[in-house]
Design a protein around this motif. Structure first.
Motif, PDB file in Angstrom:
ATOM      1  N   MET A  15       1.082  -1.313   0.304  1.00 20.59           N
ATOM      2  CA  MET A  15      -0.474   0.000  -0.348  1.00 20.59           C
ATOM      3  C   MET A  15       0.618   1.173  -0.230  1.00 20.59           C
ATOM      4  SD  MET A  15      -3.014   1.829   2.418  1.00 20.59           S
ATOM      5  CE  MET A  15      -1.431   2.447   3.533  1.00 20.59           C
ATOM      6  N   LEU A  16       0.131   2.385  -0.369  1.00 15.42           N
ATOM      7  CA  LEU A  16       1.356   3.643  -0.992  1.00 15.42           C
ATOM      8  C   LEU A  16      -0.341   4.340   0.213  1.00 15.42           C
ATOM      9  CD1 LEU A  16       2.966   3.740  -4.059  1.00 15.42           C
ATOM     10  CD2 LEU A  16       3.875   4.176  -1.739  1.00 15.42           C
ATOM     11  N   TYR A  17       0.258   4.949   0.969  1.00 16.18           N
ATOM     12  CA  TYR A  17      -0.117   6.275   1.842  1.00 16.18           C
ATOM     13  C   TYR A  17       0.654   6.927   1.269  1.00 16.18           C
ATOM     14  CZ  TYR A  17      -2.103   9.569   5.667  1.00 16.18           C
ATOM     15  OH  TYR A  17      -2.583  10.543   6.102  1.00 16.18           O
ATOM     16  N   CYS A  18      -0.672   8.223   1.160  1.00 15.03           N
ATOM     17  CA  CYS A  18      -0.211   9.255   0.077  1.00 15.03           C
ATOM     18  C   CYS A  18      -1.104  10.318   0.651  1.00 15.03           C
ATOM     19  CB  CYS A  18      -0.646   9.424  -1.583  1.00 15.03           C
ATOM     20  SG  CYS A  18       0.291   8.516  -1.484  1.00 15.03           S
ATOM     21  N   PRO A  19      -0.768  11.721   1.772  1.00  9.40           N
ATOM     22  CA  PRO A  19      -1.281  12.621   2.607  1.00  9.40           C
ATOM     23  C   PRO A  19      -1.208  13.716   1.334  1.00  9.40           C
ATOM     24  CG  PRO A  19       1.191  12.352   3.394  1.00  9.40           C
ATOM     25  CD  PRO A  19       0.497  10.607   2.001  1.00  9.40           C
ATOM     26  N   VAL A  20      -2.673  14.742   1.131  1.00 13.65           N
ATOM     27  CA  VAL A  20      -2.643  15.235   0.105  1.00 13.65           C
ATOM     28  C   VAL A  20      -2.644  16.556   0.783  1.00 13.65           C
ATOM     29  CG1 VAL A  20      -2.857  16.664  -1.875  1.00 13.65           C
ATOM     30  CG2 VAL A  20      -2.188  13.897  -1.374  1.00 13.65           C
ATOM     31  N   SER A  21      -1.992  17.912   2.019  1.00 12.86           N
ATOM     32  CA  SER A  21      -2.087  18.345   2.368  1.00 12.86           C
ATOM     33  C   SER A  21      -1.331  20.048   2.435  1.00 12.86           C
ATOM     34  CB  SER A  21      -2.398  18.295   4.209  1.00 12.86           C
ATOM     35  OG  SER A  21      -2.170  18.864   4.357  1.00 12.86           O
ATOM     36  N   THR A  22      -0.951  20.198   2.435  1.00 11.18           N
ATOM     37  CA  THR A  22       0.602  21.564   2.788  1.00 11.18           C
ATOM     38  C   THR A  22       1.420  20.983   2.068  1.00 11.18           C
ATOM     39  OG1 THR A  22      -0.621  22.451   4.901  1.00 11.18           O
ATOM     40  CG2 THR A  22       1.478  23.408   3.799  1.00 11.18           C
ATOM     41  N   GLY A  23       1.313  19.872   2.603  1.00 11.85           N
ATOM     42  CA  GLY A  23       3.405  18.823   1.283  1.00 11.85           C
ATOM     43  C   GLY A  23       2.621  18.134   1.245  1.00 11.85           C
ATOM     44  N   LEU A  24       2.840  16.983   0.523  1.00 10.87           N
ATOM     45  CA  LEU A  24       3.237  15.656  -0.252  1.00 10.87           C
ATOM     46  C   LEU A  24       4.388  14.897   0.722  1.00 10.87           C
ATOM     47  CD1 LEU A  24       2.419  16.667  -3.844  1.00 10.87           C
ATOM     48  CD2 LEU A  24       0.499  16.356  -2.317  1.00 10.87           C
ATOM     49  N   SER A  25       4.043  13.554   0.920  1.00  5.98           N
ATOM     50  CA  SER A  25       4.296  12.726   1.185  1.00  5.98           C
ATOM     51  C   SER A  25       3.627  11.662   0.579  1.00  5.98           C
ATOM     52  CB  SER A  25       5.286  12.143   2.294  1.00  5.98           C
ATOM     53  OG  SER A  25       3.864  12.646   3.270  1.00  5.98           O
ATOM     54  N   SER A  26       4.628  10.189   1.188  1.00  9.14           N
ATOM     55  CA  SER A  26       4.171   8.993   0.663  1.00  9.14           C
ATOM     56  C   SER A  26       5.133   8.066   1.688  1.00  9.14           C
ATOM     57  CB  SER A  26       3.390   8.096  -0.328  1.00  9.14           C
ATOM     58  OG  SER A  26       5.549   8.465  -0.942  1.00  9.14           O
ATOM     59  N   GLY A  27       4.120   7.012   2.314  1.00  5.52           N
ATOM     60  CA  GLY A  27       4.122   6.024   3.028  1.00  5.52           C
ATOM     61  C   GLY A  27       4.300   4.335   2.373  1.00  5.52           C
ATOM     62  N   ILE A  28       5.414   4.055   2.908  1.00  2.00           N
ATOM     63  CA  ILE A  28       5.145   3.005   1.716  1.00  2.00           C
ATOM     64  C   ILE A  28       5.075   1.095   2.221  1.00  2.00           C
ATOM     65  CG2 ILE A  28       7.104   1.665  -0.199  1.00  2.00           C
ATOM     66  CD1 ILE A  28       8.240   4.239  -0.078  1.00  2.00           C
ATOM     67  N   ILE A  29       4.457   0.918   2.494  1.00  2.00           N
ATOM     68  CA  ILE A  29       4.070   0.014   3.088  1.00  2.00           C
ATOM     69  C   ILE A  29       4.288  -1.950   1.984  1.00  2.00           C
ATOM     70  CG2 ILE A  29       2.393  -1.630   4.528  1.00  2.00           C
ATOM     71  CD1 ILE A  29       3.182   0.159   5.762  1.00  2.00           C
ATOM     72  N   ILE A  30       4.694  -2.312   2.280  1.00  2.00           N
ATOM     73  CA  ILE A  30       5.576  -3.359   1.805  1.00  2.00           C
ATOM     74  C   ILE A  30       5.529  -5.116   2.680  1.00  2.00           C
ATOM     75  CG2 ILE A  30       7.316  -4.920   0.196  1.00  2.00           C
ATOM     76  CD1 ILE A  30       8.284  -1.671  -0.480  1.00  2.00           C
ATOM     77  N   ASP A  31       4.523  -6.076   1.947  1.00  2.00           N
ATOM     78  CA  ASP A  31       4.232  -7.124   2.884  1.00  2.00           C
ATOM     79  C   ASP A  31       3.838  -6.824   3.708  1.00  2.00           C
ATOM     80  OD1 ASP A  31       4.684  -9.181   0.597  1.00  2.00           O
ATOM     81  OD2 ASP A  31       7.062  -8.905   0.963  1.00  2.00           O
ATOM     82  N   GLY A  32       3.064  -6.084   4.202  1.00  2.00           N
ATOM     83  CA  GLY A  32       2.458  -5.612   5.352  1.00  2.00           C
ATOM     84  C   GLY A  32       3.153  -4.154   6.783  1.00  2.00           C
ATOM     85  N   GLN A  33       4.513  -4.050   6.173  1.00  2.00           N
ATOM     86  CA  GLN A  33       5.808  -3.063   6.829  1.00  2.00           C
ATOM     87  C   GLN A  33       5.885  -2.200   5.882  1.00  2.00           C
ATOM     88  OE1 GLN A  33       6.697  -4.678   9.476  1.00  2.00           O
ATOM     89  NE2 GLN A  33       4.977  -6.587   9.863  1.00  2.00           N
ATOM     90  N   LEU A  34       6.409  -1.327   7.267  1.00  2.00           N
ATOM     91  CA  LEU A  34       6.725  -0.134   6.491  1.00  2.00           C
ATOM     92  C   LEU A  34       8.610   0.068   6.062  1.00  2.00           C
ATOM     93  CD1 LEU A  34       5.991   3.216   6.659  1.00  2.00           C
ATOM     94  CD2 LEU A  34       6.558   3.001   8.863  1.00  2.00           C
ATOM     95  N   PHE A  35       8.159   0.363   4.463  1.00  2.00           N
ATOM     96  CA  PHE A  35       9.657   1.009   4.166  1.00  2.00           C
ATOM     97  C   PHE A  35      10.744   1.690   4.469  1.00  2.00           C
ATOM     98  CE2 PHE A  35      12.277   1.600   0.675  1.00  2.00           C
ATOM     99  CZ  PHE A  35      13.722   0.779   0.662  1.00  2.00           C
ATOM    100  N   ARG A  36      11.445   1.908   5.282  1.00  2.00           N
ATOM    101  CA  ARG A  36      11.845   3.586   5.460  1.00  2.00           C
ATOM    102  C   ARG A  36      12.759   3.495   4.764  1.00  2.00           C
ATOM    103  NH1 ARG A  36       9.679   0.946  10.340  1.00  2.00           N
ATOM    104  NH2 ARG A  36       8.510   2.428  11.902  1.00  2.00           N
ATOM    105  N   GLY A  37      13.778   2.814   4.326  1.00  2.00           N
ATOM    106  CA  GLY A  37      15.462   3.462   3.810  1.00  2.00           C
ATOM    107  C   GLY A  37      16.347   3.377   4.110  1.00  2.00           C
ATOM    108  N   SER A  38      17.368   3.912   3.521  1.00  2.00           N
ATOM    109  CA  SER A  38      19.129   3.495   4.603  1.00  2.00           C
ATOM    110  C   SER A  38      18.961   4.511   5.682  1.00  2.00           C
ATOM    111  CB  SER A  38      19.636   4.013   3.491  1.00  2.00           C
ATOM    112  OG  SER A  38      19.988   3.427   2.207  1.00  2.00           O
TER     113      SER A  38
END
Length: 317
Positions: A136-159
């Motif tokens: 799933m991709l959670y994409c808040p559209v508000s004052t700014g934009l970002s995305s929360g990346i869910i892969i296999d039920g877990q949050l992908f956070r990067g390096s």
């Protein structure tokens, strides 16, 4: 065996929400207090812990015996260090080692800190609109934009722990209105609720007419709400602004889809109140570019203001 209790803190620019939960994630009690943007990190989180202790006492829970405390912060968080990298809303928190400090006040309690967008992504994935989708991709559209990346039920956070700052990906290098991220030409600068107002103000300054000025009183007071009202009334500039937002939001979502091949997008943030007026247009742009086929779901977040608190709780699971 004694019941386990967990706590969550949703840190916001204007208020801090606190929650106390049982081991089955049932809400036991809630509290909130006003955020003081003038406080340095140490004083701010001392107040958070004091308020949490009071909430625990109110419900006859020993704060020293909490199984965990999840904390969501409105800024860039170096997750693996438990440190806030940058927090524009609460500048005293920038650079502050939240996890280390709060653990020193609550020794033995597991403390986990993350960005509030990541928290909301976890909440929507496990308890909201993303249930049933492993990715799933959670994409808040508000004052700014970002995305929360869910892969296999877990949050992908990067390096470094802040993966998902996709609103600051570049679409027109060096062009357009400079963004607070330090670059000109990022996606957010064309279509976020905060930045579209600056485009409108520039068009007004160039001599173009719009009823948004009458609605707001002055160009400086125009907000996304005035844009919505004017667009529903057929105002030409408002519709132009809406089409610009939809174009760049549609490109944003399409690029994420092509990069990650995740077919569930959950939109959150204040601009989802526009509903089909905006997101119907976004869908048309997406479909125009999408030649890969397959079903792609556009959904709206279900948890509202509770997403931050529930997401902070989910950090512990």
């Amino acid at each position: 065996m004694a019941q386990k209790y967990y706590a969550a803190a949703d840190i916001g620019g204007t208020k801090v929400a606190l929650g106390l939960f049982g081991e089955d994630k049932t809400l036991v009690g809630k509290g909130q207090f006003a955020s003081d943007p003038g406080l340095p990190g140490e004083a701010f989180f001392t107040q958070v812990v004091e308020e949490l202790r009071a909430l625990c006492r109110e419900h006859e829970v020993d704060p020293a015996g909490l199984a965990g405390l999840g904390i969501g912060v409105p800024g860039m968080v170096k997750f693996y260090e438990g440190r806030v990298a940058l927090c524009a809303m609460l500048p005293g928190l920038s650079g502050f080692p939240v996890e280390e400090f709060v653990t020193s006040l609550l020794p033995g309690v597991k403390v986990v800190v993350d960005n509030d967008g990541h928290c909301a992504a976890l909440a929507e994935s496990r308890q909201g609109a993303g249930r049933g989708f492993p990715h799933m991709l959670y994409c808040p559209v508000s004052t700014g934009l970002s995305s929360g990346i869910i892969i296999d039920g877990q949050l992908f956070r990067g390096s470094d722990g802040f993966a998902g700052e996709s609103g600051h990906t570049i679409v027109s290098p060096g062009e357009g209105i400079p963004c607070g991220c330090g670059n000109a030409g990022c996606l957010q600068s064309y279509c976020s609720g905060g930045m579209i107002v600056r485009h409108i103000q520039n068009w007004i300054a160039a001599g173009e007419k719009t009823q948004m000025v009458e609605l707001a009183g002055t160009p400086e007071k125009i907000t996304a709400r005035h844009l919505e009202i004017a667009a529903r009334a057929g105002d030409a500039m408002a519709l132009r602004a809406l089409d610009q937002m939809a174009l760049y939001l549609g490109v944003w979502v399409f690029n994420l889809y092509m990069t990650l091949n995740i077919n569930c997008f959950v939109f959150g943030g204040g601009l989802i109140k526009m509903g089909d007026l905006l997101f119907g247009r976004v869908r048309k742009v997406f479909d125009q570019y999408n030649h890969a086929g397959g079903e792609v779901h556009f959904k709206f977040a279900e948890l509202g203001q509770e997403s931050g608190l529930l997401g902070a709780l989910e950090l512990l699971f």
